[in-house]
Design a protein around this motif. Sequence first.
Motif, short mmCIF file in Angstrom:
data_model
loop_
_atom_site.label_atom_id
_atom_site.label_comp_id
_atom_site.label_asym_id
_atom_site.label_seq_id
_atom_site.Cartn_x
_atom_site.Cartn_y
_atom_site.Cartn_z
N THR A 59 0.85 -1.15 0.08
CA THR A 59 -0.03 -0.04 0.09
C THR A 59 0.85 1.17 0.01
O THR A 59 0.47 2.05 -0.26
CB THR A 59 -0.80 0.02 1.26
N GLY A 60 2.08 1.08 0.26
CA GLY A 60 3.05 2.39 0.29
C GLY A 60 3.37 2.96 -1.03
O GLY A 60 3.14 2.38 -2.00
N THR A 61 3.72 4.19 -1.01
CA THR A 61 4.31 4.64 -2.22
C THR A 61 5.73 5.47 -2.15
O THR A 61 5.86 6.20 -1.14
CB THR A 61 3.21 6.11 -2.60
N PRO A 62 6.37 4.73 -3.10
CA PRO A 62 7.81 5.04 -2.71
C PRO A 62 8.26 6.16 -3.54
O PRO A 62 7.75 6.58 -4.48
CB PRO A 62 8.58 3.83 -3.38
N PHE A 63 9.52 6.94 -3.08
CA PHE A 63 9.89 8.13 -3.68
C PHE A 63 11.32 8.05 -3.53
O PHE A 63 11.97 7.59 -2.52
CB PHE A 63 9.79 9.45 -2.86
N MET A 64 12.09 8.02 -4.91
CA MET A 64 13.57 7.71 -4.69
C MET A 64 14.10 9.32 -5.04
O MET A 64 14.14 9.70 -6.28
CB MET A 64 13.82 6.86 -5.92
N PHE A 65 14.90 9.80 -4.14
CA PHE A 65 15.49 10.96 -4.18
C PHE A 65 16.92 11.03 -4.43
O PHE A 65 17.69 10.12 -3.83
CB PHE A 65 15.16 11.88 -2.95
N ASN A 79 7.22 16.33 4.69
CA ASN A 79 6.07 16.07 4.06
C ASN A 79 4.93 15.85 4.89
O ASN A 79 3.58 15.71 4.36
CB ASN A 79 6.15 15.01 3.07
N THR A 80 5.08 15.46 6.31
CA THR A 80 4.06 15.06 7.12
C THR A 80 3.88 15.76 8.11
O THR A 80 2.82 15.63 8.92
CB THR A 80 4.51 13.50 7.55
N LEU A 81 4.53 16.75 8.58
CA LEU A 81 4.51 17.60 9.67
C LEU A 81 4.57 18.98 9.54
O LEU A 81 4.99 19.73 8.55
CB LEU A 81 5.55 17.07 10.85
N LEU A 219 0.53 10.19 3.33
CA LEU A 219 0.17 10.90 1.96
C LEU A 219 -0.80 11.82 2.47
O LEU A 219 -0.95 13.03 1.94
CB LEU A 219 -0.12 10.09 0.93
N GLU A 220 -1.95 11.33 3.13
CA GLU A 220 -2.93 12.17 3.78
C GLU A 220 -2.49 13.13 4.39
O GLU A 220 -2.93 14.51 4.36
CB GLU A 220 -4.01 11.33 4.45
N ALA A 221 -1.43 13.06 5.44
CA ALA A 221 -0.92 13.94 6.28
C ALA A 221 -0.31 14.95 5.26
O ALA A 221 -0.30 16.31 5.97
CB ALA A 221 0.00 13.28 7.29
N ARG A 229 9.03 22.72 1.88
CA ARG A 229 9.90 21.68 1.11
C ARG A 229 9.77 22.13 -0.29
O ARG A 229 8.72 22.46 -0.61
CB ARG A 229 9.59 20.36 1.56
N VAL A 230 10.84 21.87 -1.05
CA VAL A 230 10.86 22.07 -2.35
C VAL A 230 11.65 20.54 -3.15
O VAL A 230 10.96 20.11 -3.72
CB VAL A 230 11.61 23.18 -2.77
N PHE A 231 12.88 20.80 -2.81
CA PHE A 231 13.59 19.55 -3.23
C PHE A 231 12.80 18.56 -2.94
O PHE A 231 12.83 17.09 -3.84
CB PHE A 231 14.88 19.58 -3.22
N PHE A 232 12.37 18.09 -1.88
CA PHE A 232 12.01 17.02 -1.18
C PHE A 232 10.33 16.72 -1.12
O PHE A 232 9.69 16.14 -0.38
CB PHE A 232 12.46 16.50 0.16
N ASP A 233 9.69 17.59 -2.05
CA ASP A 233 8.37 17.47 -1.96
C ASP A 233 7.62 16.39 -2.71
O ASP A 233 7.81 16.19 -3.83
CB ASP A 233 7.82 19.06 -2.52
N TRP A 234 6.87 15.50 -1.88
CA TRP A 234 6.26 14.44 -2.53
C TRP A 234 5.33 14.78 -3.86
O TRP A 234 4.98 14.12 -4.50
CB TRP A 234 5.62 13.58 -1.49
N ASN A 235 4.48 16.13 -3.36
CA ASN A 235 3.65 16.18 -4.56
C ASN A 235 4.15 16.56 -5.71
O ASN A 235 3.44 16.18 -6.73
CB ASN A 235 2.88 17.51 -3.85
#
Length: 401
Positions: A59-65, A79-81, A219-221, A229-235
């Motif tokens: 169910t997780g969504t991965p991000f590769m930075f 991204n969460t707080l 993701l909802e949070a 956040r800019v470089f690390f923004d999940w959106n």
Amino acid sequence: MDYVYGPGKNHLFVPGPVNIPEPVIRAMNRNNEDYRSPAIPAMTKTLLEDVKKIFKTTTGTPFMFPTTGTGAWESALTNTLSPGDRIVSFLIGQFSLLWIDQQQRLKFNVDVVESEWGQGANLDILAEKLAADHAHTIKAICIVHNETATGVTNNLATVRKLLDHYRHPALLLVDGVSSICALDFRMDEWGVDVALTGSQKALSLPTGIGIVCASPKALEASKSAKSVRVFFDWNDYLKFYKLGTFWPYTPSIQLLYGLRAALDLIFEEGLDNVIARHSRLGTATRLAVEAWGLKNCTQKEEWYSDTVTAVLVPAHIDSTEIVKRAWKRYNLSLGLGLNKVAGKVFRIGHLGNLNELQLLGCLAGVEMILKDVGYPVTLGSGVAAACAYLQNNIPMIPSRI
């Protein structure tokens, strides 16, 4: 050519970065490509699906930075707080200390639970804090799964049980930099909301990919989190996922090919077999330490790490000299003691693409170094203890049966 040449191969036994297997090196030995061509998005799509397997999530969504574990930390937090959010964070060693420093500099209200270095996270105190938090002011629990400075592994299943017992909605954020792909890690089963790792650890790649995996709850949070956040923004990533191009900025093409090869090796061996191999390496190392008459920095067996062992030395010996002698005389790289345990421990990393005979070479080198610095070790004692265990526990290589 090595910057400082030594004959033969360097024996790399720090707890990261680790040995890179030859198939991975060959996979990365390629020219640059246009990452907007059809080839890179097609490969990225398979990588995103496959990295979910190492987190054990469906169910997780991965991000590769294109970053280190430190960048992955920042991505998980921002991204969460929101600034001012209360988080509970456990200080048990150098890397949990550094994450806490980052949390504080990002302006979170960090409730630090500190333990003696060599101990695991104090979950009794966590239980007290959760029980008292009727207003649910705690927004996240931040914990390092495997603290590489002291060789301590925390019990994530118990953390999840506590959150569930008190019906607390706090997010569970986990640093799995030196655990994922080596230790048992179950993102879905343990209700981990954000997990992260780095390419230079058990994945056995060069440094440069920070992999973050977010649960649906995380993701909802992120939709209401107000941290900048800019470089690390999940959106930004999610927008390009929908477009099917996947990358909001230029990735490292070579590292992506390396990751493809690394995952293929892990899946060929079998992830559960990889975890079992690390268990053997950890047990063998601890048996050697015991045979030398030395002590593990980790104070209880329940906290023993199967990716790194921090070895306490007698007070009259400076562990830094052991690490220096290892490199200067034997072309062996061991981990230094850090911060509070500087000069008191040396660390043997046993993670990544590593087999039992390689470990025995390291243990033999450590015995000679101990003799060099005046410790009365019996040469062969630790190697013999490790051999006795390994000879009875190494399975046949599945692909060669």
